[in-house]
Design a protein around this motif. Structure first.
Motif, mmCIF file in Angstrom:
data_model
loop_
_atom_site.group_PDB
_atom_site.id
_atom_site.type_symbol
_atom_site.label_atom_id
_atom_site.label_comp_id
_atom_site.label_asym_id
_atom_site.label_seq_id
_atom_site.Cartn_x
_atom_site.Cartn_y
_atom_site.Cartn_z
ATOM 1 N N ALA A 395 34.341 42.729 30.475
ATOM 2 C CA ALA A 395 33.063 42.041 30.727
ATOM 3 C C ALA A 395 32.423 42.579 32.012
ATOM 4 N N ALA A 396 33.236 42.849 33.022
ATOM 5 C CA ALA A 396 32.685 43.358 34.292
ATOM 6 C C ALA A 396 32.089 44.758 34.096
ATOM 7 N N ALA A 397 32.705 45.535 33.207
ATOM 8 C CA ALA A 397 32.312 46.941 33.044
ATOM 9 C C ALA A 397 31.079 47.134 32.161
ATOM 10 N N LEU A 398 30.603 46.067 31.564
ATOM 11 C CA LEU A 398 29.481 46.188 30.615
ATOM 12 C C LEU A 398 28.275 46.891 31.264
ATOM 13 N N ASP A 399 27.895 48.030 30.697
ATOM 14 C CA ASP A 399 26.733 48.814 31.148
ATOM 15 C C ASP A 399 26.847 49.321 32.591
ATOM 16 N N ALA A 400 28.066 49.398 33.116
ATOM 17 C CA ALA A 400 28.225 49.809 34.521
ATOM 18 C C ALA A 400 27.900 51.291 34.724
ATOM 19 N N ASP A 401 27.288 51.593 35.877
ATOM 20 C CA ASP A 401 27.046 52.990 36.259
ATOM 21 C C ASP A 401 28.278 53.581 36.918
ATOM 22 N N VAL A 402 29.098 52.701 37.504
ATOM 23 C CA VAL A 402 30.358 53.167 38.098
ATOM 24 C C VAL A 402 31.350 52.001 38.096
ATOM 25 N N LEU A 403 32.613 52.365 37.882
ATOM 26 C CA LEU A 403 33.692 51.369 37.859
ATOM 27 C C LEU A 403 34.565 51.607 39.092
ATOM 28 N N LEU A 404 34.799 50.550 39.877
ATOM 29 C CA LEU A 404 35.608 50.702 41.099
ATOM 30 C C LEU A 404 36.878 49.871 40.986
ATOM 31 N N LEU A 405 38.040 50.491 41.171
ATOM 32 C CA LEU A 405 39.277 49.710 41.246
ATOM 33 C C LEU A 405 39.576 49.489 42.735
ATOM 34 N N LEU A 406 39.538 48.219 43.166
ATOM 35 C CA LEU A 406 39.654 47.945 44.607
ATOM 36 C C LEU A 406 40.905 47.139 44.988
ATOM 37 N N THR A 407 41.478 46.411 44.022
ATOM 38 C CA THR A 407 42.749 45.708 44.299
ATOM 39 C C THR A 407 43.741 46.139 43.230
ATOM 40 N N ASP A 408 44.950 46.521 43.663
ATOM 41 C CA ASP A 408 45.883 47.144 42.714
ATOM 42 C C ASP A 408 46.730 46.145 41.929
ATOM 43 N N TRP A 409 46.052 45.249 41.213
ATOM 44 C CA TRP A 409 46.768 44.372 40.279
ATOM 45 C C TRP A 409 47.440 45.255 39.226
ATOM 46 N N PRO A 410 48.725 44.998 38.893
ATOM 47 C CA PRO A 410 49.428 45.865 37.918
ATOM 48 C C PRO A 410 48.696 45.920 36.576
ATOM 49 N N GLU A 411 48.033 44.819 36.177
ATOM 50 C CA GLU A 411 47.371 44.833 34.858
ATOM 51 C C GLU A 411 46.255 45.870 34.784
ATOM 52 N N TYR A 412 45.667 46.237 35.938
ATOM 53 C CA TYR A 412 44.587 47.222 35.881
ATOM 54 C C TYR A 412 45.111 48.616 35.536
ATOM 55 N N SER A 413 46.373 48.875 35.897
ATOM 56 C CA SER A 413 46.909 50.200 35.573
ATOM 57 C C SER A 413 47.167 50.314 34.065
ATOM 58 N N LEU A 414 47.156 49.164 33.378
ATOM 59 C CA LEU A 414 47.399 49.191 31.923
ATOM 60 C C LEU A 414 46.105 49.226 31.114
ATOM 61 N N LEU A 415 44.957 49.215 31.798
ATOM 62 C CA LEU A 415 43.682 49.210 31.072
ATOM 63 C C LEU A 415 43.552 50.456 30.202
ATOM 64 N N ASP A 416 42.938 50.283 29.041
ATOM 65 C CA ASP A 416 42.758 51.408 28.124
ATOM 66 C C ASP A 416 41.430 52.113 28.436
ATOM 67 N N PRO A 417 41.505 53.358 28.952
ATOM 68 C CA PRO A 417 40.263 54.040 29.331
ATOM 69 C C PRO A 417 39.338 54.310 28.144
ATOM 70 N N THR A 418 39.915 54.397 26.954
ATOM 71 C CA THR A 418 39.085 54.659 25.766
ATOM 72 C C THR A 418 38.224 53.436 25.445
ATOM 73 N N VAL A 419 38.833 52.273 25.560
ATOM 74 C CA VAL A 419 38.089 51.031 25.278
ATOM 75 C C VAL A 419 36.979 50.861 26.327
ATOM 76 N N LEU A 420 37.332 51.047 27.599
ATOM 77 C CA LEU A 420 36.332 50.849 28.667
ATOM 78 C C LEU A 420 35.221 51.894 28.592
#
Ligand code: UGA
Length: 456
Positions: A395-420
């Motif tokens: 939901a946060a990434a919807l139509d984003a011009d840039v995606l920033l990872l700023l806090t290293d929650w372990p779940e973010y490392s599991l995000l699927d780059p294809t979906v995003l």
């Protein structure tokens, strides 16, 4: 190092079955965890705080903050009846050991520590002290504070003693750090063996489990805490300074840090480069230490702490610059998605959060910043109402011009780059915490950018 005594309480110390009767004054992060852990060690504890809402929550067995494992020990301690919660400081009168666990925030631009809460807590506790009682400071204070409090007790001849027993718990592993700390430090007045014996009874289970115990004078104990935090901050800024050098040369700070950490004299702790430190402790403590050094006329020796602070601030500016570059140099009207609001994973604490600091910088330049976080959204909303919030990364990434990872929650490392990749407008990700699998993101078509890492 002194050898622990047998665990028998000195005379005059109120016992409660196998344990002691203990008050904990100040039930913030440190105090609440300390009170509950002392109860789990078999003591009878009363937690006291002026904040009625917080006390109400704790009394109902509800944690006022997110801390893994805390809910369980809180429920257990509340159920056992060994911990009580009140706003009435008079409840301390039934106890013989009193821990001071109030906060010492940064005073102002000078960077000094605000000791108001320490003095208020001490003043309110003072009429309820009996001869033989022990007041134990746990708050992080400028060196010299404990000596002043000890002198006051002795001047007023109330018969109570004072010790300083700094706390080294990390948010996110606070319970484990409290019941199995790396070390116990007791700061005591010269020749005061009784206070150390009382603390041995408080921590009998920890000592039996082999936790090392160091007895020092009051000043050393106060300094152990701030010097440790200053050292951790220095390590983090050191590796971030190396990240700048990596950016200038094509070296990779992740590999550099990994290789350096294999030297046991260096170690891997606090050696992860990226966005630098935040939270309620490291930044405040290095400034307070420098300020105290200035007061003592020895600031020249501690000038490096200013650089540590400056390098750390630079990490936030670099993250903002990488986002700016990803948007072609102008953030006005651009949509920025931010993963993470907490100052670190495992916590819902947003105090001096590097993630929120960067988000605010980008918002100030006209970007529409949408932030998500697994635990810290409520606190972030309160602190930064001007930002947009979303329940999850997609939901946060919807139509984003840039995606920033700023806090290293372990779940973010599991995000699927294809979906995003299907959600965003432009596929640029700035991985400030080096959490993502760079080749996988690149393979999914992303422009992967990270401080201190070569761009592909
Ligand atoms: C810190 C100390 O680690 C504790 O020992 C101390 O008791 C506590 O302060 C305190 O004074 O109460 P904490 O603030 O919970 O604990 O967090 P850390 O795990 O030290 O992390 C601090 C910040 O540094 C976070 O923003 C984290 O993301 C950042 N960090 C940490 C890095 O940027 N790189 C690292 O390698 C490690």
């Amino acid at each position: 190092m002194h050898r622990p005594s047998s665990g028998t309480a000195p005379t005059g110390v109120t016992r409660a079955g196998a344990g002691l009767r203990i008050s904990v004054v100040g039930c913030g992060y440190l105090g609440a965890v300390h009170a509950v852990c002392l109860a789990s060690l078999g003591h009878e504890v009363v937690g006291i705080d002026v904040d009625a809402e917080r006390i109400g929550l704790l009394a109902r067995g509800t944690a006022p903050f997110h801390e893994p494992g805390f809910d369980e020990v809180l429920r257990e301690a509340t159920g056992s009846g060994r911990v009580g919660w009140t706003t009435d400081i008079a409840a301390a009168a039934t106890c013989s050991v009193h821990f001071l666990c109030v906060g010492t925030p940064q005073l102002d631009a000078s960077g000094g520590a605000d000791l108001r809460f320490v003095h208020q807590a001490f003043d309110s506790l003072r009429p309820h002290l009996s001869p033989g009682d022990l007041v134990v400071g746990k708050s992080t204070v400028p060196v010299g504070t404990a000596g002043e409090l000890a002198e006051r007790l002795s001047r007023e001849a109330c018969g109570a003693g004072l010790a300083w027993n700094p706390e080294f718990l990390r948010e996110g592993c606070a319970v484990q750090d409290t019941v199995r700390p790396d070390r116990l430090v007791y700061g005591v007045c010269e020749g005061d063996e009784r206070s150390a014996r009382i603390l041995d009874v408080v921590y009998a289970d920890l000592l039996a489990a082999g936790v090392p115990r160091i007895v020092s004078n009051l000043e050393t104990a106060e300094l152990v805490k701030v010097a440790s935090n200053a050292f951790l901050a220095t390590k983090i800024s050191f590796i971030n300074a190396m990240a700048t050098l990596c950016d200038a040369t094509g070296a990779d700070v992740v590999a550099l840090s990994d290789a350096m950490a294999r030297d046991p004299r260096i170690g891997s702790g606090s050696l992860a480069a990226g966005l630098g430190f935040g939270g309620s402790c490291l930044g405040k403590d290095i400034r307070a230490l420098y300020h105290r050094a200035e007061e003592l006329g020895v600031a020249d020796s501690l000038g490096l702490l200013r650089d540590v602070d400056r390098i750390n601030q630079g990490c936030r500016e670099l993250a903002a610059e990488l986002a700016r570059q990803a948007c072609g140099g102008d953030l006005d009207g651009r949509r920025v998605a931010v993963l993470g609001a907490a100052f670190k994973p495992g916590s819902d604490d947003v105090r001096d959060s590097p993630a929120l600091a960067v988000a605010q910088m980008l918002h100030a330049e006209g970007a529409v910043v949408t932030v998500t976080d697994p635990k810290a959204l409520d606190n972030a909303r309160k602190q930064c109402p001007q930002l947009v919030y979303a329940d999850d990364a997609e939901a946060a990434a919807l139509d984003a011009d840039v995606l920033l990872l700023l806090t290293d929650w372990p779940e973010y490392s599991l995000l699927d780059p294809t979906v995003l990749a299907r959600t965003v407008r432009r596929k640029t990700v700035v991985d400030t915490r080096h959490s993502l699998d760079a080749p996988a993101w690149r393979a999914a078509g992303w422009n992967y950018v990270a401080p201190g890492r070569p761009h592909a």
